[in-house]
Design an enzyme around this catalytic site. Sequence first.
Site: not given
Ligand code: GUN
Length: 289
Positions: A53, A97, A120
């Site tokens: 990311k 995350q 998110d």
């Molecule tokens: N862990 C697995 N998928 C995601 C996501 O889309 N966002 C975040 N913040 N953590 C994750």
Amino acid sequence: MASIISGTAAAEGLLADLTRDVARFSQVHGYAPTLVAVLVGDDPASHIYVRKKIEQCRKVGMESVEHRLPADCSEEDLLALIAALNADERVHGILVQLPLPAQIDSGKVLDTIDPRKDVDGFHPVNVGRLSTGTGGLVPCTPMGCMILLRSVLPDLKGKQAVVIGKSNIVGKPVAMLLLEQGCTVTVCGRHTRNLAEVCRDADIIVAAAGTPHLVKGYWVKAGAVVIDVGINRIALDDGRSRIVGDVASDEIGHAAAFTPVPGGVGPMTIACLLLNTFRAAEAQSLVGV
Ligand code: GUN
């Protein structure tokens, strides 16, 4: 023959557009859209996701910062960090995350993120906005699913859609987005009776169950569009492993189109995260104008 919907190509197009828009934004405002990713603990998969990311942000010209906290960090420390990021006007997007270590209440953490910075789309305000069709930031994977689906089926009005999986991250929000576009939506879970029959009526199947090759060829109506959100690692006989989706893709040649795994929904998720960060920065830069 079913056509293959390339998420890799769609994401490349999205990122190329975004690179141009970010350059224009940075020139006008004198700063770049900025994403902060918060990573707690040592989960190797989470480290890889966050690194991807951060790297992708930089490629499109955005600023990105990673905050690492130890696995034994307290909930209080994490909430204090989020409060500081909320108050920092140089930060436009905040991503924590998941999963978080057991001593931390994830719901409380997500509730603390400023909804305007919640790239998110997991904050209850954004979930509520999505369910009432009143804007807000939309979760990234569902947004990616919709872009790919609409690339082959621009008008979704009146279509029968089946969503397999009811997670807060994918199943529920994708169901909301399909409803918003005029689909009749059935959301199925692990306990749904006659799942095969329910799917056989569908014009659109979104498979987000996390079960390798769950959706068989005979579950899919001829001419249906299938969006496969599954990312499952399976062991091979020779000791190696392979990533497969939730759909037995070699059995669905009679579908109109489907997303492959890998190279389908996966690449769209990060592209949509960056799009959300850009949109958040734009919205925040308008305040007070
Ligand atoms: N862990 C697995 N998928 C995601 C996501 O889309 N966002 C975040 N913040 N953590 C994750």
